[in-house]
Design a protein around this motif. Structure first.
Motif, PDB file in Angstrom:
ATOM      1  N   PHE A   1      -5.918  -4.541  13.655  1.00 20.81           N
ATOM      2  CA  PHE A   1      -5.411  -4.504  12.291  1.00 20.81           C
ATOM      3  C   PHE A   1      -4.166  -3.622  12.246  1.00 20.81           C
ATOM      4  O   PHE A   1      -4.253  -2.403  12.456  1.00 20.81           O
ATOM      5  CB  PHE A   1      -6.473  -3.942  11.340  1.00 20.81           C
ATOM      6  CG  PHE A   1      -7.369  -4.987  10.755  1.00 20.81           C
ATOM      7  CD1 PHE A   1      -7.247  -5.382   9.433  1.00 20.81           C
ATOM      8  CD2 PHE A   1      -8.325  -5.610  11.540  1.00 20.81           C
ATOM      9  CE1 PHE A   1      -8.063  -6.357   8.904  1.00 20.81           C
ATOM     10  CE2 PHE A   1      -9.145  -6.576  11.021  1.00 20.81           C
ATOM     11  CZ  PHE A   1      -9.023  -6.961   9.697  1.00 20.81           C
ATOM     12  N   PRO A   2      -2.991  -4.169  11.948  1.00 13.16           N
ATOM     13  CA  PRO A   2      -1.787  -3.334  11.839  1.00 13.16           C
ATOM     14  C   PRO A   2      -1.903  -2.393  10.642  1.00 13.16           C
ATOM     15  O   PRO A   2      -2.307  -2.795   9.545  1.00 13.16           O
ATOM     16  CB  PRO A   2      -0.658  -4.349  11.651  1.00 13.16           C
ATOM     17  CG  PRO A   2      -1.321  -5.589  11.134  1.00 13.16           C
ATOM     18  CD  PRO A   2      -2.705  -5.591  11.698  1.00 13.16           C
ATOM     19  N   TYR A   3      -1.560  -1.133  10.842  1.00 18.81           N
ATOM     20  CA  TYR A   3      -1.761  -0.137   9.795  1.00 18.81           C
ATOM     21  C   TYR A   3      -0.621   0.880   9.813  1.00 18.81           C
ATOM     22  O   TYR A   3       0.127   0.994  10.781  1.00 18.81           O
ATOM     23  CB  TYR A   3      -3.100   0.578   9.996  1.00 18.81           C
ATOM     24  CG  TYR A   3      -3.140   1.444  11.242  1.00 18.81           C
ATOM     25  CD1 TYR A   3      -2.832   2.801  11.191  1.00 18.81           C
ATOM     26  CD2 TYR A   3      -3.457   0.897  12.477  1.00 18.81           C
ATOM     27  CE1 TYR A   3      -2.852   3.594  12.324  1.00 18.81           C
ATOM     28  CE2 TYR A   3      -3.468   1.674  13.630  1.00 18.81           C
ATOM     29  CZ  TYR A   3      -3.168   3.015  13.541  1.00 18.81           C
ATOM     30  OH  TYR A   3      -3.173   3.793  14.673  1.00 18.81           O
ATOM     31  N   ARG A   4      -0.534   1.631   8.713  1.00 20.84           N
ATOM     32  CA  ARG A   4       0.388   2.761   8.631  1.00 20.84           C
ATOM     33  C   ARG A   4      -0.411   4.049   8.538  1.00 20.84           C
ATOM     34  O   ARG A   4      -1.426   4.104   7.848  1.00 20.84           O
ATOM     35  CB  ARG A   4       1.268   2.663   7.380  1.00 20.84           C
ATOM     36  CG  ARG A   4       2.352   1.635   7.409  1.00 20.84           C
ATOM     37  CD  ARG A   4       3.273   1.813   6.209  1.00 20.84           C
ATOM     38  NE  ARG A   4       2.562   1.740   4.930  1.00 20.84           N
ATOM     39  CZ  ARG A   4       3.116   2.000   3.741  1.00 20.84           C
ATOM     40  NH1 ARG A   4       4.387   2.376   3.670  1.00 20.84           N
ATOM     41  NH2 ARG A   4       2.410   1.888   2.624  1.00 20.84           N
ATOM     42  N   SER A   5       0.059   5.075   9.215  1.00 21.06           N
ATOM     43  CA  SER A   5      -0.499   6.415   9.060  1.00 21.06           C
ATOM     44  C   SER A   5       0.444   7.220   8.181  1.00 21.06           C
ATOM     45  O   SER A   5       1.631   7.348   8.494  1.00 21.06           O
ATOM     46  CB  SER A   5      -0.662   7.106  10.417  1.00 21.06           C
ATOM     47  OG  SER A   5      -1.809   6.661  11.074  1.00 21.06           O
ATOM     48  N   LEU A   6      -0.078   7.733   7.076  1.00 21.78           N
ATOM     49  CA  LEU A   6       0.724   8.487   6.130  1.00 21.78           C
ATOM     50  C   LEU A   6       0.124   9.874   5.949  1.00 21.78           C
ATOM     51  O   LEU A   6      -1.090  10.055   6.035  1.00 21.78           O
ATOM     52  CB  LEU A   6       0.757   7.773   4.768  1.00 21.78           C
ATOM     53  CG  LEU A   6       1.281   6.329   4.753  1.00 21.78           C
ATOM     54  CD1 LEU A   6       1.031   5.707   3.383  1.00 21.78           C
ATOM     55  CD2 LEU A   6       2.757   6.290   5.094  1.00 21.78           C
ATOM     56  N   GLU A   7       0.980  10.849   5.693  1.00 19.48           N
ATOM     57  CA  GLU A   7       0.513  12.176   5.326  1.00 19.48           C
ATOM     58  C   GLU A   7       0.481  12.280   3.804  1.00 19.48           C
ATOM     59  O   GLU A   7       1.198  11.552   3.101  1.00 19.48           O
ATOM     60  CB  GLU A   7       1.402  13.247   5.940  1.00 19.48           C
ATOM     61  CG  GLU A   7       1.323  13.261   7.464  1.00 19.48           C
ATOM     62  CD  GLU A   7       1.894  14.529   8.070  1.00 19.48           C
ATOM     63  OE1 GLU A   7       2.357  15.404   7.300  1.00 19.48           O
ATOM     64  OE2 GLU A   7       1.870  14.642   9.308  1.00 19.48           O
ATOM     65  N   PRO A   8      -0.359  13.168   3.262  1.00 16.87           N
ATOM     66  CA  PRO A   8      -0.557  13.197   1.802  1.00 16.87           C
ATOM     67  C   PRO A   8       0.715  13.383   0.992  1.00 16.87           C
ATOM     68  O   PRO A   8       0.793  12.905  -0.151  1.00 16.87           O
ATOM     69  CB  PRO A   8      -1.515  14.386   1.612  1.00 16.87           C
ATOM     70  CG  PRO A   8      -2.231  14.502   2.913  1.00 16.87           C
ATOM     71  CD  PRO A   8      -1.242  14.103   3.966  1.00 16.87           C
ATOM     72  N   ASP A   9       1.722  14.059   1.526  1.00 24.39           N
ATOM     73  CA  ASP A   9       2.940  14.296   0.754  1.00 24.39           C
ATOM     74  C   ASP A   9       3.987  13.192   0.936  1.00 24.39           C
ATOM     75  O   ASP A   9       5.082  13.284   0.377  1.00 24.39           O
ATOM     76  CB  ASP A   9       3.540  15.656   1.096  1.00 24.39           C
ATOM     77  CG  ASP A   9       3.812  15.821   2.598  1.00 24.39           C
ATOM     78  OD1 ASP A   9       3.446  14.901   3.361  1.00 24.39           O
ATOM     79  OD2 ASP A   9       4.380  16.860   2.989  1.00 24.39           O
ATOM     80  N   ASP A  10       3.679  12.152   1.712  1.00 28.42           N
ATOM     81  CA  ASP A  10       4.596  11.015   1.830  1.00 28.42           C
ATOM     82  C   ASP A  10       4.660  10.269   0.499  1.00 28.42           C
ATOM     83  O   ASP A  10       3.645  10.139  -0.210  1.00 28.42           O
ATOM     84  CB  ASP A  10       4.135  10.061   2.933  1.00 28.42           C
ATOM     85  CG  ASP A  10       4.311  10.651   4.318  1.00 28.42           C
ATOM     86  OD1 ASP A  10       5.071  11.620   4.450  1.00 28.42           O
ATOM     87  OD2 ASP A  10       3.678  10.137   5.268  1.00 28.42           O
ATOM     88  N   ASP A  11       5.838   9.744   0.168  1.00 33.36           N
ATOM     89  CA  ASP A  11       6.008   9.026  -1.105  1.00 33.36           C
ATOM     90  C   ASP A  11       5.035   7.859  -1.226  1.00 33.36           C
ATOM     91  O   ASP A  11       4.423   7.646  -2.286  1.00 33.36           O
ATOM     92  CB  ASP A  11       7.445   8.521  -1.232  1.00 33.36           C
ATOM     93  CG  ASP A  11       8.449   9.663  -1.407  1.00 33.36           C
ATOM     94  OD1 ASP A  11       8.015  10.764  -1.788  1.00 33.36           O
ATOM     95  OD2 ASP A  11       9.648   9.430  -1.142  1.00 33.36           O
ATOM     96  N   ASP A  12       4.892   7.083  -0.154  1.00 35.14           N
ATOM     97  CA  ASP A  12       4.029   5.899  -0.223  1.00 35.14           C
ATOM     98  C   ASP A  12       2.555   6.256  -0.321  1.00 35.14           C
ATOM     99  O   ASP A  12       1.725   5.406  -0.652  1.00 35.14           O
ATOM    100  CB  ASP A  12       4.250   5.013   1.019  1.00 35.14           C
ATOM    101  CG  ASP A  12       5.599   4.323   0.998  1.00 35.14           C
ATOM    102  OD1 ASP A  12       6.232   4.310  -0.079  1.00 35.14           O
ATOM    103  OD2 ASP A  12       6.028   3.799   2.042  1.00 35.14           O
ATOM    104  N   ALA A  13       2.209   7.500  -0.014  1.00 30.52           N
ATOM    105  CA  ALA A  13       0.797   7.902  -0.067  1.00 30.52           C
ATOM    106  C   ALA A  13       0.331   8.182  -1.490  1.00 30.52           C
ATOM    107  O   ALA A  13      -0.873   8.119  -1.779  1.00 30.52           O
ATOM    108  CB  ALA A  13       0.580   9.138   0.797  1.00 30.52           C
ATOM    109  N   GLN A  14       1.260   8.485  -2.393  1.00 28.71           N
ATOM    110  CA  GLN A  14       0.848   8.907  -3.733  1.00 28.71           C
ATOM    111  C   GLN A  14       0.090   7.822  -4.485  1.00 28.71           C
ATOM    112  O   GLN A  14      -0.946   8.082  -5.109  1.00 28.71           O
ATOM    113  CB  GLN A  14       2.087   9.342  -4.541  1.00 28.71           C
ATOM    114  CG  GLN A  14       2.842  10.515  -3.923  1.00 28.71           C
ATOM    115  CD  GLN A  14       1.936  11.689  -3.624  1.00 28.71           C
ATOM    116  OE1 GLN A  14       1.195  12.149  -4.507  1.00 28.71           O
ATOM    117  NE2 GLN A  14       1.961  12.176  -2.389  1.00 28.71           N
TER     118      GLN A  14
END
Length: 562
Positions: free
Chosen positions: A171-184
């Protein structure tokens, strides 16, 4: 700035044809660059690496102005170890070059060789290239189009386990950190007080405090959706190669088929970076791709998959109902006329408390392919002497600065396929230490060192270590099976003539893959006497179908007679 991955070409007398073929098909998604001979190609590869570019593939014409493709591709890993290496052979030279090419592949000096196209639409040529680029994109490159997002803080062990699960599922996925714009937006969808890690699935769910089990259940559907009162023809417990093969053949023959898997579909084989000795895949296939294709195939025939929970019990259905089995998972029950046990095996634990405390923080059970990229230029150790350990070591060597295989035995040849032994011997960054075990290890929040013990001398020494991958052999997980299922002294399931004679009926043993419980079969690694290979597990999964049909016919005859 052009940030497309690079396909680097080295051309000889057919350079125009080579460049045209690649530009016509791949120029949109890859940066195509043509160089001259061995020296020019290596120099340009060094420049690209220095610029931070990703070199996905180096494809070289077999005869170059200053050498051969084999000479070039042999030197390439010292410059960029992760790119795929292809020798492009003009048709007129193919027959005379074949022995040399085969020997080069055995020595791991190239990934494959293909004949240059002699006309338009040479799809065999492009199929070979696309397979390699696809495998590179999964194991090295980062996906551009994703279906799942993971939001987690750095060093989150649960998030690392989820990443490994998603890699094994393909499954292709993104890893984001909580302060990333896309994570909000993802955190807002998870609701107030959401706990990390948070996973947003392609089904539109946002899972708070996500676990691998919760993620896989969300992807494939919950056990609560199992219809009540419906009796499946066959319930398959385990979705490794054996279980997937059973599912494909059972569903394709019109049987109502349900597959139960507690972990990732594909089992241990799903974590294999490259299986090169599986029938029908001359260039090899990753365990993830094999599992992914098998799951899709079974699903298209109508098989249903339920994952994320362990099977905890099998028991006969009530005597007043048609003969069947009740298969219990936590919080749910499935009714099935036949059951196929395909649970495979689990890796044995290392048994060193200080090392166990660091599982998920530099210490991993299984290949953990998602972590290979994190081992760039680091010192990595692989414990185990089977094919899975060999495949993991070869894959890790594309990233790590040094890989050391630790085995108890006197040589790898005792337990590993010859092709893998030769591939390891041909990889300069892999070292093999025989008769050696891990005695201790530790680090501040992450593995930093190991103490290795020589079994012959008893001497031990401390060494720095950034990663430890344990693939320690097979242990069956059969404690949950009913007492009526006979096991051998190691805990593997007995079938056919191997079951105790007192369990035979009217002097006849159960069918070849049938257990001591009528209608319950065992295939693959969990079965006593199996070969513990992917191909043999798949073969048993297919071979069990006539026995399932025969049992179903007996049930129908008894019901009709009644």
């Amino acid at each position: 700035m052009d940030d497309r991955p690079v396909i680097l070409l080295a051309g000889g007398e057919h350079a125009d044809v080579v460049e045209q073929e690649f530009r016509a098909r791949y120029d949109r998604d890859y940066r195509i660059e043509l160089t001259g001979g061995v020296a020019a190609c290596l120099d340009r590869a060094r420049e690209l690496v220095g610029e931070g570019a990703q070199v996905a593939m180096v494809a070289a014409e077999h005869h170059l102005p200053d050498g051969t493709a084999i000479e070039l591709l042999h030197q390439l890993p010292a410059v960029v170890a992760t790119s795929r290496r292809v020798s492009l052979v003009p048709f007129e030279y193919f027959n005379d070059s074949l022995d040399e090419l085969r020997e080069a592949m055995t020595r791991r000096e190239l990934d494959t060789y293909v004949i240059l196209p002699r006309g338009p639409r040479d799809e065999e040529f492009h199929t070979a290239l696309i397979e390699l680029l696809s495998e590179w994109g999964w194991s090295v490159g980062r996906p551009v189009v994703t279906v799942t997002d993971l939001v987690a803080g750095p060093g989150d062990r649960n998030a690392a386990a989820i990443r490994d699960l998603l890699e094994r599922l393909g499954f292709p996925y993104r890893s984001l950190e909580p302060d990333d714009d896309d994570a909000q937006a993802i955190l807002e969808a998870a609701g107030p007080g959401a706990e990390l890690p948070v996973v947003s699935t392609f089904r539109g769910q946002a899972l708070s405090a996500a676990t691998p089990a919760a993620v896989t259940e969300a992807i494939y559907g919950g056990f609560d959706s199992i219809p009540e009162g419906v009796i499946a023809d066959v319930a398959i417990v385990g979705a490794g190669p054996a279980g997937l093969a059973t599912a494909v053949y059972a569903a394709s023959e019109g049987l109502a088929t349900v597959v139960l898997e507690r972990d990732a579909i594909g089992g241990q084989a799903g974590s294999s970076s490259m299986i090169r000795n599986y029938l029908g895949f001359p260039r090899g296939i990753s365990g993830m791709r094999l599992a992914q294709r098998s799951r899709i195939q079974a699903s298209r025939f109508g098989a249903r998959f339920f994952t994320g929970r362990s099977t905890v019990r099998i028991e006969p259905g009530p005597p007043h109902e048609p003969e069947h089995q009740h298969v219990h998972v936590r919080g749910a029950q499935l009714c099935a006329r036949t059951v196929v046990l395909a649970t495979g095996v689990t890796y044995r634990r290392l048994g060193v408390p200080s090392v166990e405390d660091l599982v998920g923080a530099g210490v991993y059970y299984g290949a953990a392919t998602s972590m290979a990229r994190e081992m760039q230029d680091r010192d990595v150790f692989v414990v185990g002497g089977g094919n899975s350990a060999g495949q993991a070591a070869v894959h890790l060597a594309k990233f790590a600065g040094a890989v050391t295989i630790l085995v108890r035995r006197a040589s790898l040849a005792e337990t590993m396929s010859d092709y893998l032994v030769r591939e390891i011997e041909a990889t300069p960054t892999i070292q093999v230490r025989t008769r050696t075990v891990v005695a201790d290890g530790g680090g501040e929040g992450w593995l930093q060192w190991l103490r290795l013990e020589d079994l012959d001398t008893g001497e031990s020494a401390k060494t720095s270590a950034d990663g430890l991958f344990c693939l320690l052999g097979a242990e069956p997980d059969c404690a949950w099976l009913p007492e009526g299922v006979a096991l051998d002294e190691r805990g593997f399931v007995l079938t056919g003539r191997d079951v105790p004679r007192e369990a035979w009926v009217d002097g006849q043993p159960p069918a070849s893959l049938e257990t001591t419980v009528p209608g319950v079969f065992a295939v693959g690694d969990v079965r006593a006497g199996s070969m513990k290979r992917v191909a043999s597990a798949s073969g048993e999964g297919a071979s069990v179908l006539p026995l399932v049909h025969a049992h179903l016919a007996r049930l129908r005859a008894r019901e009709f007679g009644a």
